[in-house]
Design a protein around this motif. Structure first.
Motif, PDB file in Angstrom:
ATOM      1  N   MET A   1       8.812  28.989  15.696  1.00 23.84           N
ATOM      2  CA  MET A   1       9.616  29.378  14.559  1.00 23.84           C
ATOM      3  C   MET A   1       9.664  28.213  13.580  1.00 23.84           C
ATOM      4  N   GLN A   2       9.612  28.541  12.319  1.00 24.21           N
ATOM      5  CA  GLN A   2       9.677  27.549  11.256  1.00 24.21           C
ATOM      6  C   GLN A   2      11.098  27.516  10.683  1.00 24.21           C
ATOM      7  N   THR A  92       5.591  11.853   1.951  1.00 27.45           N
ATOM      8  CA  THR A  92       4.696  12.966   1.624  1.00 27.45           C
ATOM      9  C   THR A  92       3.925  13.342   2.886  1.00 27.45           C
ATOM     10  N   ASP A  93       3.231  14.483   2.827  1.00 24.48           N
ATOM     11  CA  ASP A  93       2.426  14.886   3.998  1.00 24.48           C
ATOM     12  C   ASP A  93       1.386  13.834   4.344  1.00 24.48           C
ATOM     13  N   GLU A  94       0.817  13.168   3.322  1.00 23.86           N
ATOM     14  CA  GLU A  94      -0.192  12.136   3.575  1.00 23.86           C
ATOM     15  C   GLU A  94       0.433  10.935   4.289  1.00 23.86           C
ATOM     16  N   ASP A  95       1.667  10.578   3.890  1.00 23.85           N
ATOM     17  CA  ASP A  95       2.357   9.464   4.552  1.00 23.85           C
ATOM     18  C   ASP A  95       2.649   9.794   6.017  1.00 23.85           C
ATOM     19  N   TYR A 105       4.693  18.363  13.894  1.00 24.26           N
ATOM     20  CA  TYR A 105       5.744  19.380  13.871  1.00 24.26           C
ATOM     21  C   TYR A 105       6.493  19.460  12.546  1.00 24.26           C
ATOM     22  N   LEU A 106       6.144  18.611  11.587  1.00 18.05           N
ATOM     23  CA  LEU A 106       6.790  18.644  10.286  1.00 18.05           C
ATOM     24  C   LEU A 106       5.723  18.673   9.200  1.00 18.05           C
ATOM     25  N   THR A 107       5.693  19.764   8.447  1.00 14.62           N
ATOM     26  CA  THR A 107       4.740  19.911   7.355  1.00 14.62           C
ATOM     27  C   THR A 107       5.529  20.189   6.087  1.00 14.62           C
ATOM     28  N   GLY A 108       5.454  19.265   5.149  1.00  8.93           N
ATOM     29  CA  GLY A 108       6.234  19.430   3.929  1.00  8.93           C
ATOM     30  C   GLY A 108       7.708  19.506   4.268  1.00  8.93           C
ATOM     31  N   MET A 109       8.340  20.614   3.948  1.00 10.10           N
ATOM     32  CA  MET A 109       9.761  20.825   4.253  1.00 10.10           C
ATOM     33  C   MET A 109       9.960  21.807   5.410  1.00 10.10           C
ATOM     34  N   VAL A 113       9.508  24.404  15.212  1.00 15.19           N
ATOM     35  CA  VAL A 113      10.293  24.176  16.420  1.00 15.19           C
ATOM     36  C   VAL A 113       9.438  24.341  17.666  1.00 15.19           C
ATOM     37  N   ASP A 114       8.530  25.315  17.704  1.00 18.65           N
ATOM     38  CA  ASP A 114       7.672  25.496  18.867  1.00 18.65           C
ATOM     39  C   ASP A 114       6.812  24.257  19.120  1.00 18.65           C
ATOM     40  N   ARG A 115       6.277  23.682  18.071  1.00 22.25           N
ATOM     41  CA  ARG A 115       5.431  22.481  18.214  1.00 22.25           C
ATOM     42  C   ARG A 115       6.258  21.287  18.683  1.00 22.25           C
TER      43      ARG A 115
END
Length: 175
Positions: A1-2, A92-95, A105-109, A113-115
């Motif tokens: 779930m996101q 940022t995503d690159e950082d 488990y964190l992409t952007g905002m 939760v599963d990951r």
């Protein structure tokens, strides 16, 4: 779930709670794929501690079917989960690619939760699983589970010259 985090990351001091049902039904990694037999909801508390830093507290429990290391019978193993993370939402995503902890488990905002739970399960994975402490394992010749009784294999006589070494191994037999 996101879980989308933009609303909480924009309000210092804000705290939200989520009860999240896991979507995954198996745990898969290099040593195989293992069924999740039972899963309790993951209880998450997300707090904005200021300056776009979120504190993530979570707990839950899953039960996984893992084969016994000796007889290969499936064993229901309960894995309690408890984690605490700080998420810097200014990155940022690159950082985040350079931060090995957050990148998967964190992409952007969005928090996956599963990951996050998957990574916690891998860190809590038991090193050895036994169906019972005195598991007799499998016959090395015919493969019969010796917990259900002896097999029909004929035991060859032991070489008397190896008796001393055999005694040493029987004293330190793996538990």
């Amino acid at each position: 779930m996101q879980i989308h985090l933009s609303e909480i990351s924009s309000c210092d001091g804000k705290c939200v709670q989520h009860s999240v049902e896991l979507e995954m039904d198996t745990i898969t990694f290099q040593s195989g794929s293992f069924p999740i037999l039972h899963k309790n909801p993951i209880e998450l508390t997300i707090t904005n501690t200021g300056k776009k830093v979120l504190e993530l507290d979570g707990s839950g429990e899953i039960t996984v079917g893992i084969p016994c290391d000796r007889c290969l019978e499936d064993v229901a193993v309960s894995i309690p989960l408890s984690f605490k993370r700080k998420l810097d939402m200014k990155l940022t995503d690159e950082d985040r690619i350079h931060d090995l902890d957050e990148k998967s488990y964190l992409t952007g905002m969005d928090l996956d939760v599963d990951r996050l739970v998957y990574l916690e399960v891998l860190m809590s994975w038991p090193l050895k699983v036994l169906c019972k402490e005195d598991c007799k394992g499998l016959c090395s010749r015919c493969g019969k589970n010796l917990n259900y009784g002896p097999c029909d294999c004929v035991e060859e006589p032991k070489d008397p010259r190896m008796a001393a070494i055999s005694d040493i191994f029987s004293k330190f037999k793996e538990v």
